[in-house]
Design a protein around this motif. Structure first.
Motif, short mmCIF file in Angstrom:
data_model
loop_
_atom_site.label_atom_id
_atom_site.label_comp_id
_atom_site.label_asym_id
_atom_site.label_seq_id
_atom_site.Cartn_x
_atom_site.Cartn_y
_atom_site.Cartn_z
N ALA A 153 33.88 39.98 31.51
CA ALA A 153 35.31 40.24 31.69
C ALA A 153 35.59 41.07 32.94
O ALA A 153 36.58 40.82 33.64
N ALA A 154 34.70 42.00 33.25
CA ALA A 154 34.95 42.90 34.39
C ALA A 154 34.96 42.13 35.72
O ALA A 154 35.61 42.57 36.67
N ASP A 155 34.26 40.99 35.78
CA ASP A 155 34.20 40.23 37.03
C ASP A 155 35.41 39.33 37.22
O ASP A 155 35.55 38.66 38.24
N CYS A 156 36.28 39.26 36.19
CA CYS A 156 37.40 38.33 36.27
C CYS A 156 38.59 39.00 36.95
O CYS A 156 39.07 40.03 36.49
N LYS A 157 39.01 38.42 38.07
CA LYS A 157 40.16 38.99 38.80
C LYS A 157 41.29 37.98 38.75
O LYS A 157 41.21 36.93 39.37
N MET A 158 42.31 38.29 37.95
CA MET A 158 43.49 37.40 38.02
C MET A 158 44.76 38.14 37.67
O MET A 158 44.75 39.30 37.36
#
Lengths: 304, 383
Positions: B378-383
């Motif tokens: 989740a931490a790598d998801c940028k949106m």
């Protein structure tokens, strides 16, 4: 050591299964000069007949018998209806027509049995594992497949070398016009040979379906390897089919079992498996290429 | 057509258009799932669970138009179907894919073309972290999750050495990664099998010689059935553990008594105690005459999530519809359910044991192992 022995037995079992497929293919190819792509469908017919009869009656043995009868009947039927018209045609027509048969068989089976795989239960007498000399435990049913394959090999060898039918088959391979001229009913001989090959494919399907699963399209992956086996062993030779099948079975199983382990020493498990499995599948074709370079007619082939 | 007839025709068309506009905008759903071959049981359950939710919703579901097609568990077929559904059927939303390799082939292209995708099952790590997308929701789990639960159990149970095995495709790699993330004992072998493999003799030989205390394996659908049958025949008696997929309701009947007592990590079980689950399990048995599997539960939740979003927003307003989906305002059969920042679930995971109820093999919850569990990406998801 036990691991290698067990993998060798697995290779032997796989090879015997391939032999049952390749024996029929090589006879049909050798005697009639016919490329039969629908051989895998006969394997599937045998498996479905066995699963259906075994489930309906509760007797596995009856299912096994049904697989032989159903596949032989299906074989004889397509020989009379379709294949007979193809002997004088070139190989491309044969490939097209028998490919069409694959589609007919697959869709027909899907229509009758649905897309859901069937699972057979083995009879209690054949379940479980036995302990072999040396302390190796091995599933009994896989041993049975090895024994059945061996028995079929001996039976076919006796039939080819010792019986009148065998003489005719060998004569048909050598010169079909001549034996027709000598008064042998060649079209009946062809139907018998085709049905015999089909029955063996059906038996292989039933045996393998019993330990894996019975589903539409199960025959095609096996068919490709059976063709490789026939080419390695030499077209028309039962002995060649046996040796070729064992070579292919061993190469494939030992390659798949040992290569990923070797590769995993210097790469991660996922890539080692991908590369190992691809290399193992390639090994079979490399083996075929080497055999073809050294002996273009195959190991035991009579003609080039 | 004379002038008068033309006028009548025009009026009729206008009336039809008005009738259509009177309700909320209908939503056309394209379901791509596996309905034939070794994986058929999974897709059939996904579809049946989804359709049961629509049926139970009654009028609320009248605006859902569902198209179902069989992907045959082949990525190329799945891509063809997706193209057809997007371009000629003009669906608003896709769902239903069981297998992660098929999801990887379809989902990024579908969301790039502006379609929503709700995953009923496959949720590869590549789509959970940097590859996340505002139009992609995993309603099921993130691929690693079930295996993390099994790993946490193996650690807690003090299992010393484990043989781990999964098919070589995105979900298989996620599986072993997930297991190892929570298990800290010794891994004797890490084995990848081929997808769709039906003969496990070579792997069973390796298990026999591994000296492991337990075998952790992830083999969904027909692969699991074939393995369980052959394992039972092999005479190897090393205990099995796995994710729920390997001991799902579709596999248990074929696996037989060999599966009794086996522990598996899951996000759902038929005995999970909440009203939504009771309605679902009872409805499913009445409708289809068999016990629901995990895939059916996830299909059911996906349809209910879709209906909840449709009651709040119009799918033509993508931002509002997305916000409505993200609220997850529906009664999940899993009890607590919410979406994390990468639109993957935050939910509880349990250890289930395979038991016999009468003559039927099924799963029963033993204990929760991971509570309010999200995923590692989740931490790598940028949106």
């Amino acid at each position: 050591m036990l691991l290698v022995a067990e993998q060798a037995l697995n290779g032997l079992q796989y090879g015997m299964m391939l032999f049952l497929m390749a024996a029929g293919l090589t006879l049909v190819f050798g005697v009639m000069g016919l490329i039969n792509l629908a051989h895998g469908s006969l394997y599937m017919v045998g498996a479905f007949a066995c699963a259906w009869i075994a489930a309906a009656t509760g007797w596995f043995w009856l299912g096994l018998l049904a697989s032989l009868i159903a596949a032989a009947a299906a074989g004889a039927l397509i020989e009379i209806l379709v294949i007979r018209r193809l002997y004088s045609r070139d190989h491309l027509d044969q490939v097209l027509a028998t490919f069409a048969l694959i589609l007919v068989f697959s869709e027909g089976t899907r229509w009758l049995f649905g897309s859901f795989p069937l699972y057979l239960s083995l009879p209690p007498a054949l379940t479980g594992a036995v302990t072999l000399p040396g302390g190796l435990q091995y599933p009994l049913f896989r041993l049975v497949i090895i024994l059945v394959g061996g028995a079929v090999a001996v039976g076919l060898w006796l039939m080819i070398t010792r019986t009148r039918l065998g003489i005719r088959i060998r004569a048909g391979e050598a010169d079909r016009e001549m034996i027709a001229a000598l008064g042998v009913d060649i079209s009946r001989l062809y139907t018998i040979v085709f049905a015999l090959g089909a029955a063996l494919a059906g038996l292989a399907g039933a045996l393998v379906g019993s330990i894996q699963s019975v589903q539409v399209g199960m025959g095609e992956p096996v068919l490709i390897l059976a063709f490789v086996t026939v080419v390695i062993g030499g077209i028309g030779s039962i002995k060649g089919a046996l040796i070729g099948a064992l070579l292919v079975g061993m190469t494939d199983t030992l390659g798949k079992a040992l290569l990923p382990g070797v590769l995993a020493r210097f790469m991660d498990a996922s890539s080692a498996n991908t590369i190992g499995a691809s290399l193992a599948s390639m090994l079979i074709y490399i083996l075929m290429a080497v055999v073809l370079i050294l002996r273009p007619q195959g190991l035991f082939g009579a003609r080039a | 057509m004379n002038a008068r007839k033309r006028l009548q025709f025009g009026v009729a068309v206008a009336a039809l258009m008005l009738a259509g506009a009177a309700g909320a905008a209908p939503v056309k759903v394209g379901m791509i799932t596996t309905l034939s071959g070794g994986g058929a049981g999974l897709g059939i359950d996904t579809r049946d669970g989804f359709m049961l939710a629509l049926k139970q919703a009654g009028d609320a579901a009248s605006e859902v138009e569902l198209l179902v097609e069989d992907d045959q568990q082949k990525p190329d077929i799945a891509v063809q179907i997706a193209d057809k559904m997007i371009q000629s059927d003009q669906v608003d939303l896709l769902t239903g894919i069981v297998w992660s390799n098929l999801a990887m082939a379809v989902v990024p292209a579908a969301t790039a073309q502006g379609k929503f995708y709700l995953s009923t099952n496959a949720a590869p790590s590549a789509l959970a972290g940097a590859g996340c997308d505002p139009k992609y929701f995993a309603v099921s789990y993130q691929n690693d999750n079930m295996h993390e639960a099994a790993g946490a159990y193996a650690k807690k149970a003090g299992i010393g050495k484990v043989f781990i095995m999964a098919p070589n495709y995105p979900a298989g790699q996620d599986s072993l990664t997930g297991f190892k993330r929570f298990y800290d004992g010794e891994i004797t072998n890490e084995v990848y099998t081929q997808v769709g493999q039906t003969d496990y003799a070579a792997e069973i030989a390796q298990i026999r010689n591994s000296g492991a205390d337990a075998v952790f394996f992830f083999l969904p659908g027909g692969m699991g059935i074939a393995f369980m049958k052959q394992y039972a025949e092999s005479g190897v008696d090393i205990p099995l553990i796995g994710p729920a997929f390997s001991f799902s309701q579709d596999i248990l009947p074929a696996a037989g008594d060999a599966a009794l007592g086996v522990m598996n990590g899951a996000n759902w079980s038929k005995d999970l105690d909440n009203p939504a689950n009771a309605t679902f399990v009872e409805g499913f048995e009445t409708e289809y005459g068999r016990l629901p599997s995990l895939y059916a539960a996830q299909g059911y939740d996906t349809a209910n999530l879709l209906l909840s979003a449709m009651s709040k927003a119009d799918i033509t307003d993508a931002d509002a519809f997305r916000a409505a989906l993200a609220e997850a305002d529906f009664d999940s059969v899993r009890g607590k359910f919410s979406f994390g920042p990468n639109q993957h679930p935050i939910q509880d995971f349990y250890i289930r044991e395979v038991v016999k109820e009468g003559d039927v093999l099924t799963n029963k919850i033993v204990e929760p192992v991971l509570t309010d569990h999200a995923d590692a990406y989740a931490a790598d998801c940028k949106m």
